[in-house]
Motif scaffolding. Structure first.
Motif, mmCIF file in Angstrom:
data_model
loop_
_atom_site.group_PDB
_atom_site.id
_atom_site.type_symbol
_atom_site.label_atom_id
_atom_site.label_comp_id
_atom_site.label_asym_id
_atom_site.label_seq_id
_atom_site.Cartn_x
_atom_site.Cartn_y
_atom_site.Cartn_z
ATOM 1 N N GLN A 68 52.993 50.986 117.971
ATOM 2 C CA GLN A 68 53.688 50.987 119.261
ATOM 3 C C GLN A 68 53.281 52.168 120.151
ATOM 4 O O GLN A 68 52.123 52.359 120.408
ATOM 5 C CB GLN A 68 55.204 50.907 119.020
ATOM 6 N N SER A 69 54.256 52.987 120.539
ATOM 7 C CA SER A 69 53.952 54.036 121.536
ATOM 8 C C SER A 69 53.063 55.156 121.014
ATOM 9 O O SER A 69 52.588 55.970 121.803
ATOM 10 C CB SER A 69 55.242 54.649 122.063
ATOM 11 N N ILE A 70 52.849 55.212 119.715
ATOM 12 C CA ILE A 70 51.933 56.252 119.213
ATOM 13 C C ILE A 70 50.535 55.997 119.777
ATOM 14 O O ILE A 70 49.752 56.923 119.988
ATOM 15 C CB ILE A 70 51.929 56.293 117.661
ATOM 16 N N SER A 71 50.269 54.722 120.120
ATOM 17 C CA SER A 71 48.970 54.378 120.718
ATOM 18 C C SER A 71 48.735 55.145 122.024
ATOM 19 O O SER A 71 47.600 55.338 122.448
ATOM 20 C CB SER A 71 48.895 52.867 120.974
ATOM 21 N N LYS A 72 49.831 55.581 122.660
ATOM 22 C CA LYS A 72 49.710 56.262 123.964
ATOM 23 C C LYS A 72 48.921 57.573 123.858
ATOM 24 O O LYS A 72 48.289 58.010 124.814
ATOM 25 C CB LYS A 72 51.105 56.503 124.556
ATOM 26 N N VAL A 73 48.988 58.195 122.689
ATOM 27 C CA VAL A 73 48.227 59.431 122.472
ATOM 28 C C VAL A 73 46.723 59.134 122.492
ATOM 29 O O VAL A 73 45.930 59.903 123.041
ATOM 30 C CB VAL A 73 48.621 60.050 121.105
ATOM 31 N N PHE A 74 46.357 58.007 121.920
ATOM 32 C CA PHE A 74 44.935 57.676 121.810
ATOM 33 C C PHE A 74 44.383 57.143 123.135
ATOM 34 O O PHE A 74 43.246 57.439 123.496
ATOM 35 C CB PHE A 74 44.728 56.699 120.645
ATOM 36 N N THR A 75 45.197 56.378 123.860
ATOM 37 C CA THR A 75 44.713 55.922 125.175
ATOM 38 C C THR A 75 44.681 57.096 126.158
ATOM 39 O O THR A 75 43.833 57.129 127.042
ATOM 40 C CB THR A 75 45.548 54.744 125.721
ATOM 41 N N LEU A 76 45.570 58.072 125.967
ATOM 42 C CA LEU A 76 45.489 59.282 126.798
ATOM 43 C C LEU A 76 44.168 60.002 126.537
ATOM 44 O O LEU A 76 43.490 60.459 127.468
ATOM 45 C CB LEU A 76 46.687 60.201 126.498
ATOM 46 N N THR A 77 43.786 60.086 125.283
ATOM 47 C CA THR A 77 42.500 60.706 124.935
ATOM 48 C C THR A 77 41.351 59.960 125.616
ATOM 49 O O THR A 77 40.473 60.578 126.235
ATOM 50 C CB THR A 77 42.293 60.685 123.404
ATOM 51 N N LEU A 78 41.363 58.632 125.509
ATOM 52 C CA LEU A 78 40.271 57.835 126.099
ATOM 53 C C LEU A 78 40.235 57.985 127.617
ATOM 54 O O LEU A 78 39.166 58.092 128.218
ATOM 55 C CB LEU A 78 40.436 56.356 125.711
ATOM 56 N N ALA A 79 41.409 58.026 128.237
ATOM 57 C CA ALA A 79 41.455 58.143 129.706
ATOM 58 C C ALA A 79 40.965 59.520 130.147
ATOM 59 O O ALA A 79 40.197 59.641 131.110
ATOM 60 C CB ALA A 79 42.871 57.887 130.210
#
Ligand code: GLN
Length: 326
Positions: A68-79
């Motif tokens: 779930q929202s833990i994915s937000k850390v990884f998409t923040l990295t990619l962005a």
């Protein structure tokens, strides 16, 4: 840094789960995403990986769950890797003090979400990692044009940092989120109205629903978070995943905003940058030391794992891992 004996870390992991176990039924399993509501609330697991590659596991550490929202850390990295500091024009880096899916601040703050770790901010962040001019679409399994490439990029990023090609997206959970996604649609349309999305709402949400549906174990998650404990370099492969600056920014945002209106409480109790998800997982980063992930599906009112937070509090204290320790 003084290196702790691995047996000490293993003992701390087991003791942390013993402390947390009595609270298993205190939390509530998320029910607003139908596919999550049937998860057994009695799961409890912890995995930690140190910078020198030592691993400890306790309880259900190798059972996959919805991150779930833990994915937000990884998409923040990619962005950040893709657009750099320009990201911060789209999304802020201040704690919201509101629920993860709150809409109230978006209106008064002209469609710029407070931070990338609440839903609105994550949707705006994900928008930035989608390449424009992707294949026109909807043909491949219902995924909309432009979204497919971003979804594949996110999945393969997680496989790389977790060093495990078994990491995958649970398509049933993604479909369930899309079907129950009115709230996220509202947030996205609201931002679009303010001109803060560069792709169509449904394309961005398609990626967002898929990233939230990534299925991982505590062990894979702790492994995946290791670059954040090592100034952006994966200590086990030597590969730079993100810059030193971005790594510091991500940890700072996790510390302040990783648990929505529960972030201050988590910082006080655990003292580590962390990110929770409504699947009951929490990833926490101990800079210079390692990464730890816990999972227990019962959530507190803010959507953070009840027993998971208790386990992390104990684990961090036992190892003196708090970033505020001297
Ligand atoms: N997929 C969930 C949502 O969009 C993520 C929320 C969470 O984990 N806090 O509501």
């Amino acid at each position: 840094m003084t290196r702790l004996p691995i047996s000490h870390i293993q003992e701390a992991a087991e003791a942390a789960l013993n402390v947390a176990r009595p609270y298993l039924r205190e939390g509530r399993v998320a029910s607003y995403i139908p596919a999550l509501s049937s998860v057994n609330p009695d799961h409890l697991g912890l995995a930690a990986v140190t910078l020198d590659g030592h691993t400890v596991t306790a309880g259900d550490a190798v059972t996959p769950f919805s991150i779930q929202s833990i994915s937000k850390v990884f998409t923040l990295t990619l962005a950040l890797n893709k657009v750099g500091e320009k990201l911060w024009a789209r999304v802020g880096r201040e704690p919201s003090g509101t629920a993860f899916n709150s809409i109230v601040q978006l209106e008064s703050e002209a469609g710029r979400p407070r931070n990338p770790l609440i839903n609105a901010g994550a949707i705006a962040t994900t928008d930035q990692i989608i390449n424009s001019g992707g294949a026109s679409g909807g043909a491949s399994g219902g995924v909309l044009g432009g979204a497919r490439e971003a979804i594949d990029d996110i999945e393969s990023f997680l496989q790389t940092v977790a060093m495990d090609t078994a990491v995958e997206i649970d398509l049933d959970v993604a479909a369930s989120e899309a079907a129950a996604g009115s709230r996220n649609r509202s947030l996205a349309h609201f931002m679009a109205a303010f001109g803060n999305l560069t792709h169509p709402v449904e394309t961005v949400l398609d990626v967002y629903f898929h990233q939230c549906a990534l299925k991982m174990t505590c062990l894979q998650l702790a492994r995946a978070g290791l670059y954040l404990a090592n100034e952006g370099v994966d200590p086990l492969t030597g590969k730079r995943i993100t810059s030193v600056d971005h790594c510091r920014q991500i940890n700072a945002v996790m510390m302040q905003c990783g648990h929505y209106d529960n972030s201050g409480e988590f910082a006080v109790r655990v003292g580590l940058p962390g990110k929770s998800g409504v699947g009951g997982g929490i990833l926490a980063i101990a800079p210079g030391k390692g990464a730890v992930a816990v999972w227990s599906p019962g959530l507190n009112e803010a959507g953070t794992s009840f027993s998971g937070a208790a386990a992390l509090e104990h684990f961090s204290a036992a190892l003196d891992w708090s970033v505020f320790s001297v």
